[in-house]
Scaffold this active site. Structure first.
Site, PDB file in Angstrom:
ATOM      1  CG  HIS A   1      -1.823   1.406   1.318  1.00 40.29           C
ATOM      2  ND1 HIS A   1      -3.118   1.150   1.330  1.00 40.29           N
ATOM      3  CD2 HIS A   1      -1.470   2.542   1.277  1.00 40.29           C
ATOM      4  CE1 HIS A   1      -3.952   2.255   1.471  1.00 40.29           C
ATOM      5  NE2 HIS A   1      -2.915   3.147   1.282  1.00 40.29           N
TER       6      HIS A   1
ATOM      7  CB  ALA B   1      -4.904  12.938   6.233  1.00 47.61           C
TER       8      ALA B   1
ATOM      9  CG  HIS C   1      -4.590   2.498   5.752  1.00 48.00           C
ATOM     10  ND1 HIS C   1      -6.004   2.523   6.245  1.00 48.00           N
ATOM     11  CD2 HIS C   1      -4.539   3.192   4.626  1.00 48.00           C
ATOM     12  CE1 HIS C   1      -6.563   3.006   5.332  1.00 48.00           C
ATOM     13  NE2 HIS C   1      -5.815   3.639   4.225  1.00 48.00           N
TER      14      HIS C   1
ATOM     15  CG  HIS D   1       0.039  15.204   1.746  1.00 43.10           C
ATOM     16  ND1 HIS D   1      -1.052  15.430   0.592  1.00 43.10           N
ATOM     17  CD2 HIS D   1      -0.282  14.185   2.088  1.00 43.10           C
ATOM     18  CE1 HIS D   1      -1.789  14.505   0.512  1.00 43.10           C
ATOM     19  NE2 HIS D   1      -1.459  13.821   1.658  1.00 43.10           N
TER      20      HIS D   1
ATOM     21  CG  ASP E   1      -1.411   4.917   4.099  1.00 47.28           C
ATOM     22  OD1 ASP E   1      -1.598   5.218   2.661  1.00 47.28           O
ATOM     23  OD2 ASP E   1      -2.224   5.370   4.976  1.00 47.28           O
TER      24      ASP E   1
ATOM     25  CE  LYS F   1      -7.798   2.010  -0.359  1.00 49.53           C
ATOM     26  NZ  LYS F   1      -6.891   3.067  -0.028  1.00 49.53           N
TER      27      LYS F   1
ATOM     28  CG  HIS G   1      -0.798   7.060  -1.116  1.00 47.50           C
ATOM     29  ND1 HIS G   1      -2.141   7.314  -1.451  1.00 47.50           N
ATOM     30  CD2 HIS G   1      -0.886   6.309   0.019  1.00 47.50           C
ATOM     31  CE1 HIS G   1      -3.030   6.688  -0.764  1.00 47.50           C
ATOM     32  NE2 HIS G   1      -2.169   6.078   0.080  1.00 47.50           N
ATOM     33  CG  LEU G   2       4.470   5.007  -5.830  1.00 49.06           C
ATOM     34  CD1 LEU G   2       5.064   4.158  -6.943  1.00 49.06           C
ATOM     35  CD2 LEU G   2       5.689   5.286  -4.726  1.00 49.06           C
ATOM     36  NE  ARG G   3       0.698  11.779  -2.536  1.00 49.05           N
ATOM     37  CZ  ARG G   3      -0.451  11.486  -1.950  1.00 49.05           C
ATOM     38  NH1 ARG G   3      -1.406  10.706  -2.409  1.00 49.05           N
ATOM     39  NH2 ARG G   3      -0.534  11.688  -0.612  1.00 49.05           N
TER      40      ARG G   3
ATOM     41  CG  HIS H   1      -9.817   4.732   3.626  1.00 53.64           C
ATOM     42  ND1 HIS H   1      -8.580   5.246   3.641  1.00 53.64           N
ATOM     43  CD2 HIS H   1     -10.551   5.267   4.652  1.00 53.64           C
ATOM     44  CE1 HIS H   1      -8.380   6.164   4.808  1.00 53.64           C
ATOM     45  NE2 HIS H   1      -9.692   6.112   5.476  1.00 53.64           N
TER      46      HIS H   1
HETATM   47  C1  NCD Z   1      -3.592   9.202   1.893  1.00 64.05           C
HETATM   48  C2  NCD Z   1      -3.091  10.256   0.800  1.00 64.05           C
HETATM   49  O1  NCD Z   1      -2.519  11.240   1.261  1.00 64.05           O
HETATM   50  O2  NCD Z   1      -3.251  10.002  -0.330  1.00 64.05           O
HETATM   51  N1  NCD Z   1      -3.483   9.870   3.135  1.00 64.05           N
HETATM   52  C3  NCD Z   1      -3.541   9.237   4.421  1.00 64.05           C
HETATM   53  O3  NCD Z   1      -3.710   9.851   5.360  1.00 64.05           O
HETATM   54  N2  NCD Z   1      -3.170   8.086   4.718  1.00 64.05           N
HETATM   55  C4  NCD Z   1      -4.864   8.658   1.664  1.00 64.05           C
HETATM   56  C5  NCD Z   1      -5.256   7.346   2.490  1.00 64.05           C
HETATM   57  O4  NCD Z   1      -4.324   6.446   2.174  1.00 64.05           O
HETATM   58  O5  NCD Z   1      -5.990   7.546   3.237  1.00 64.05           O
HETATM   59 ZN    ZN Z   2      -3.339   5.284   1.607  1.00 64.65          ZN
END
Ligand code: NCD
Ligand code: ZN
Length: 347
Positions: free
Chosen positions: A14, A264, A175, A252, A248, A100, A16-18, A137
């Site tokens: 899990h 978040a 998560h 940001h 996860d 997802k 996030h690579l953006r 989620h």
């Molecule tokens: C994630 C995100 O920033 O894409 N943020 C997070 O707090 N985990 C989204 C997610 O997985 O809930």
């Molecule tokens: Zn996530």
């Protein structure tokens, strides 16, 4: 005391690579440690089709050196308009490994998610029939539910009925943050598993308010009480294959975190395996790290385990205060602090 730790190369189930500059800034951190990663589809706009997933996969590979060996495992973002035919295409593509489910409004970039899951029943049936996992989620969005109870209430209101209706559906509760989630996963059949992040193993909710408000440990689902952290540590270090690694890591830009309405997401990919090693060692369970990090994930997804390895060395090192992130900076977990394990360069 063990001073080297060699593991089958782990995978991140899990992350996030953006995209764009963000992707270019972070992809190398994930690829340095992990053989594969389940890449979250919450881009703007979200990755809702196989064609988009294939194109995103190409952008990820282009952001990495040609010989990185890293394999991105793509996911689709479930919406109320996702058709069973798209799930069939996903299965056939050999590039999409999960779908997802974000309850609309639950987290970062979840606006296009699902409001009423009953609108997705045919699509869920296709997932169940084709053996493609649903990645959940697990938080309700009902504003009357306390933020710290949203995972537990989601399990009661939505997840228990979902697994009853789709008993063969492969499902990963992503998560997890509570003892309720651990209990749910343990009680469910072998089609149900969970990912556990390093931050939920290392921190409880006090971290959010240590000497002032701490935006860089704010994520969703939010950190919980100590008793919940302990339940997660017990589950992750138990050797039960239903619990496996998913960072996860969710980068940001600093200006969007240090903000009156900070977003978040915690960035942990710079030192993910080291952070997990620290959590497992604190629990006296370093010998259980390899199963959690490198074996149980591929076993659940029906993929081969990696054949290469990584080595961690017991060595103190200081995490940089920030990393470049497009035109901004990224503040990683443990910024400026000392870690006790360090990943060795691959040969
Ligand atoms: C994630 C995100 O920033 O894409 N943020 C997070 O707090 N985990 C989204 C997610 O997985 O809930
Ligand atoms: Zn996530």
């Amino acid at each position: 005391m063990t001073s080297f730790l060699t593991l089958t190369r782990p995978d991140d189930w899990h992350v996030h690579l953006r995209d764009g500059e963000g992707l270019a800034a972070v992809a190398g951190d994930t690829a340095r440690q992990f053989g594969r990663a389940i890449v979250m589809p919450n881009l703007k706009p979200p990755v809702v089709s196989v064609a988009q997933a294939v194109a995103y996969r190409e952008r990820i590979l282009s952001a990495l050196p040609g010989d990185s060996g890293f394999v991105p495992l793509m996911t689709l973002y479930l919406t109320e308009a996702t058709l069973p035919a798209e799930i069939e295409r996903a299965r056939r593509s050999g590039c999409v490994y999960g779908v997802k489910y974000y309850p609309a409004g639950a987290t970062t970039h979840s606006e296009a998610g699902v409001r009423d899951l009953s609108r997705c029943h045919e699509t869920l049936r296709a997932l169940e029939d084709l053996g493609l996992p649903l990645l959940v989620h697990g938080e309700v969005t009902d504003p009357s539910v306390d933020v710290f109870d949203r995972e537990r209430v989601f399990i009661e209101r939505h997840l228990i009925p979902l697994v009853q209706r789709f008993p063969r559906l492969k499902l990963v509760l992503e998560h997890i943050t509570t003892a309720s989630a651990v209990k749910f996963v343990l009680a469910a059949g072998n089609t149900v598993a969970a990912t556990v992040t390093p931050h939920h193993l290392l921190y409880n909710r006090n971290a959010l308010f240590q000497g002032g408000i701490r935006p860089h440990v704010y994520c969703l689902p939010v950190l919980k009480r100590e008793e919940h952290r302990q339940a997660l540590v017990r589950a992750a270090t138990s050797g039960n294959p239903k619990f496996f690694l998913g960072t996860d890591s969710a980068p940001h830009a600093r200006s969007t975190k240090e903000n009156a309405c900070g977003c978040a997401g915690i960035y942990s990919a710079h030192a993910a395996i080291e952070l997990y090693a620290e959590a497992f060692e604190a629990a006296g369970a370093l010998d259980r790290l390899e199963g959690f990090a490198s074996h149980f994930g591929p076993d659940f997804y029906g993929l081969p385990r990696n054949t290469t390895s990584i080595t961690l060395k017991r060595e103190s090192w200081q995490v940089p205060e920030t990393f470049p992130f497009g035109g901004d900076r990224l503040v990683p977990l443990r910024a400026g602090e000392t870690l006790c394990w360090r990943l060795q360069e691959s040969a």
